[in-house]
Design a protein around this motif. Structure first.
Motif, short mmCIF file in Angstrom:
data_model
loop_
_atom_site.label_atom_id
_atom_site.label_comp_id
_atom_site.label_asym_id
_atom_site.label_seq_id
_atom_site.Cartn_x
_atom_site.Cartn_y
_atom_site.Cartn_z
N UNK A 48 0.86 -1.18 0.00
CA UNK A 48 0.00 0.00 0.00
C UNK A 48 0.89 1.23 0.00
N UNK A 49 0.31 2.37 -0.21
CA UNK A 49 1.06 3.64 -0.21
C UNK A 49 1.12 4.22 1.19
N UNK A 50 2.25 4.79 1.52
CA UNK A 50 2.42 5.43 2.82
C UNK A 50 1.45 6.61 2.95
N UNK A 55 4.23 8.72 -2.35
CA UNK A 55 5.14 8.17 -3.36
C UNK A 55 5.94 6.99 -2.80
N UNK A 56 5.80 6.72 -1.51
CA UNK A 56 6.55 5.65 -0.86
C UNK A 56 5.67 4.41 -0.70
#
Length: 106
Positions: A48-50, A55-56
Motif C-alpha cells: 500500500x502507499x504510505x 510516493x513511498x
C-alpha cells in the motif's frame, strides 16, 4: 542401482521449486477480499502507499496463522489500509523473546 535411484529421487524432490508468494495491492481490495486471500493462500505480501508520503510504497508479509511463521516467530495481529477500511485486521509474523511470550514460566 536401486540405491542410486532413491538418492536421485530424493535430490530431485529437494530441488523442486517452492511456491511463489502472491502479492496484492491492499488499497485496491476490500477488507473481506484481503482477509480471504490471506486465508486461501496461507501467506501473501500486501502493499500500500504510505499515508505520510504517497510516493513511498510500503509492504509486509501476512499469514493466516502461526504455522506459516518461521521458528522463533509468532503470528500477531496487525492492520493494513484497504479500499473500505483503514485498519483491516490481518496477522503477520514477528520474532519473540521467551520472556515476553511466557512471562510467568520459570
Amino acid at each position: 542401482m536401486t540405491r542410486l535411484l532413491t538418492i536421485a529421487l530424493a535430490a530431485t524432490t529437494l530441488a523442486a521449486p517452492a511456491h511463489a508468494i502472491s502479492r496484492y495491492n491492499a488499497q485496491g481490495m476490500s477488507c473481506n477480499a484481503v482477509q480471504a486471500a490471506v486465508q486461501r493462500e496461507g501467506a501473501v505480501i500486501l502493499r500500500w502507499r504510505s499515508p505520510r508520503n504517497p510516493s513511498l510504497p510500503l509492504y509486509d508479509r501476512y499469514v493466516s496463522g502461526g504455522r506459516f511463521c518461521a521458528v522463533g516467530e509468532v503470528a500477531v495481529g496487525s492492520s493494513v489500509p484497504t479500499r473500505d477500511d483503514q485498519s483491516c485486521y490481518v496477522l503477520k509474523c514477528r520474532s519473540y523473546e521467551r520472556e515476553n511470550v511466557f512471562p510467568f514460566r520459570d
